[in-house]
Design a protein around this motif. Structure first.
Motif, short mmCIF file in Angstrom:
data_model
loop_
_atom_site.label_atom_id
_atom_site.label_comp_id
_atom_site.label_asym_id
_atom_site.label_seq_id
_atom_site.Cartn_x
_atom_site.Cartn_y
_atom_site.Cartn_z
N ASP A 36 68.44 8.53 63.13
CA ASP A 36 67.75 7.61 64.02
C ASP A 36 68.21 7.89 65.46
OD1 ASP A 36 70.23 6.28 64.42
OD2 ASP A 36 69.77 4.72 62.97
N ALA A 37 67.65 7.16 66.41
CA ALA A 37 67.94 7.42 67.83
C ALA A 37 69.42 7.20 68.15
CB ALA A 37 67.07 6.55 68.72
N GLU A 38 70.06 6.22 67.52
CA GLU A 38 71.49 6.00 67.78
C GLU A 38 72.33 7.17 67.30
OE1 GLU A 38 73.14 2.26 66.60
OE2 GLU A 38 71.48 1.12 67.49
N GLN A 39 71.99 7.70 66.13
CA GLN A 39 72.73 8.85 65.62
C GLN A 39 72.50 10.08 66.49
OE1 GLN A 39 70.83 8.39 61.79
NE2 GLN A 39 72.80 7.92 60.80
N ILE A 40 71.27 10.25 66.96
CA ILE A 40 70.96 11.37 67.84
C ILE A 40 71.71 11.23 69.16
CG2 ILE A 40 69.11 12.52 69.13
CD1 ILE A 40 67.23 11.61 66.76
N THR A 41 71.78 10.00 69.68
CA THR A 41 72.52 9.75 70.93
C THR A 41 74.00 10.10 70.75
OG1 THR A 41 70.98 8.01 71.60
CG2 THR A 41 73.15 8.00 72.65
N ASP A 79 63.69 8.76 75.92
CA ASP A 79 62.73 9.48 76.76
C ASP A 79 62.51 10.91 76.25
OD1 ASP A 79 62.52 7.20 78.32
OD2 ASP A 79 63.77 7.99 79.95
N VAL A 80 63.59 11.58 75.87
CA VAL A 80 63.48 12.94 75.33
C VAL A 80 62.70 12.91 74.02
CG1 VAL A 80 64.79 14.85 74.31
CG2 VAL A 80 65.54 13.84 76.47
N LEU A 81 63.02 11.97 73.13
CA LEU A 81 62.30 11.89 71.87
C LEU A 81 60.81 11.64 72.08
CD1 LEU A 81 64.90 9.88 69.77
CD2 LEU A 81 64.23 12.28 69.41
N ALA A 82 60.47 10.78 73.03
CA ALA A 82 59.05 10.52 73.33
C ALA A 82 58.37 11.78 73.86
CB ALA A 82 58.94 9.37 74.33
N ALA A 83 59.04 12.50 74.75
CA ALA A 83 58.48 13.74 75.28
C ALA A 83 58.33 14.78 74.18
CB ALA A 83 59.37 14.29 76.41
N PHE A 84 59.31 14.86 73.31
CA PHE A 84 59.24 15.80 72.18
C PHE A 84 58.10 15.44 71.22
CE2 PHE A 84 63.85 17.64 71.93
CZ PHE A 84 63.68 18.23 73.19
N ARG A 108 58.91 15.00 64.70
CA ARG A 108 58.08 14.06 63.95
C ARG A 108 58.89 12.79 63.79
NH1 ARG A 108 55.70 15.46 58.07
NH2 ARG A 108 56.42 17.45 58.85
N CYS A 109 58.27 11.67 64.10
CA CYS A 109 58.88 10.36 63.91
C CYS A 109 58.50 9.87 62.53
CB CYS A 109 58.38 9.40 64.98
SG CYS A 109 59.03 7.73 64.79
N TYR A 148 63.94 10.64 62.83
CA TYR A 148 63.33 11.81 63.45
C TYR A 148 63.72 13.09 62.73
CZ TYR A 148 62.36 8.56 67.20
OH TYR A 148 61.91 7.49 67.91
N GLU A 149 62.82 14.07 62.82
CA GLU A 149 63.10 15.41 62.34
C GLU A 149 62.37 16.39 63.24
OE1 GLU A 149 61.55 16.08 58.40
OE2 GLU A 149 59.55 15.41 58.96
N LEU A 150 62.89 17.61 63.31
CA LEU A 150 62.18 18.64 64.05
C LEU A 150 60.86 18.89 63.36
CD1 LEU A 150 64.95 21.23 64.95
CD2 LEU A 150 63.83 19.59 66.47
N GLN A 151 59.82 19.02 64.13
CA GLN A 151 58.48 19.26 63.57
C GLN A 151 58.41 20.70 63.10
OE1 GLN A 151 55.82 18.70 61.94
NE2 GLN A 151 54.81 17.35 63.39
N THR A 152 58.20 20.88 61.82
CA THR A 152 58.17 22.23 61.26
C THR A 152 56.76 22.67 60.90
OG1 THR A 152 58.63 21.33 59.07
CG2 THR A 152 60.53 22.10 60.36
N HIS A 153 55.80 21.75 61.02
CA HIS A 153 54.40 22.05 60.72
C HIS A 153 54.23 22.62 59.32
CE1 HIS A 153 53.21 21.02 64.75
NE2 HIS A 153 54.24 21.71 65.18
N ASP A 154 55.09 22.20 58.43
CA ASP A 154 54.93 22.62 57.04
C ASP A 154 54.26 21.47 56.28
OD1 ASP A 154 56.98 20.79 56.86
OD2 ASP A 154 58.34 22.08 55.78
#
Length: 157
Positions: free
Chosen positions: A38-43, A60-65, A72-73, A84-90
């Motif tokens: 989550d955002a707290e863990q990412i922070t 702000d970074v997560l929203a831009a991403f 992907r949220c 959140y996870e990196l978008q892998t388009h799989d």
């Protein structure tokens, strides 16, 4: 002089975004943590990399991403915070533990995208399907951990 490629900077730049230290730290935090933080863990992870970064900067970074389709949220019903996870388009979906809220990736059972088809598409050009499977993970089953009534998803009528 040869420089080592920086995957975070390359991905951020390829998405049309300016490369900044907070963006690189958030990207690196997500790349290092495949448990859907989550955002707290990412922070916390970004702070470990940078020393200082505000919670608002991470949001702000997560929203831009998200807008740039880099992340992907995942916001399952009843979850206390978006993950959140990196978008892998799989072609994958998610398993969510109704006790501990652990999220695990699960590949779609079909080879085509989207891997599920509605009874009617109402003229939409379908591109993706989001599926969340709910149940208790092996650790919660073994420990006897009960589902939390406040975090259990509502059943379809």
């Amino acid at each position: 002089m040869t420089t080592t490629p920086n995957p975070a900077a390359e991905a951020i730049r390829a998405a049309g975004l300016r490369v900044t230290a907070p963006r690189q730290a958030v990207y690196d935090a997500l790349a290092a943590d495949r448990a859907h933080p989550d955002a707290e863990q990412i922070t916390a992870a970004a702070r470990a990399l940078l020393g200082r970064v505000s919670q608002q900067a991470v949001y702000d970074v997560l929203a831009a991403f998200e807008r740039a389709d880099l992340v992907r949220c995942i916001d399952p019903a009843g979850s206390p915070a978006a993950r959140y996870e990196l978008q892998t388009h799989d072609n994958h979906h998610h398993l969510v533990c109704t006790s501990c809220r652990r999220i695990v990736d699960v590949e779609c059972g079909a080879d085509t995208v989207p891997c599920m088809h509605p009874s009617a598409d109402h003229g939409f050009a379908l591109e993706a399907t989001e599926v969340v499977y709910w149940g208790r993970c092996p650790q919660c089953q073994e420990s006897g951990e009960e589902d939390s009534p406040t975090t259990r998803p509502k059943e379809n009528p």
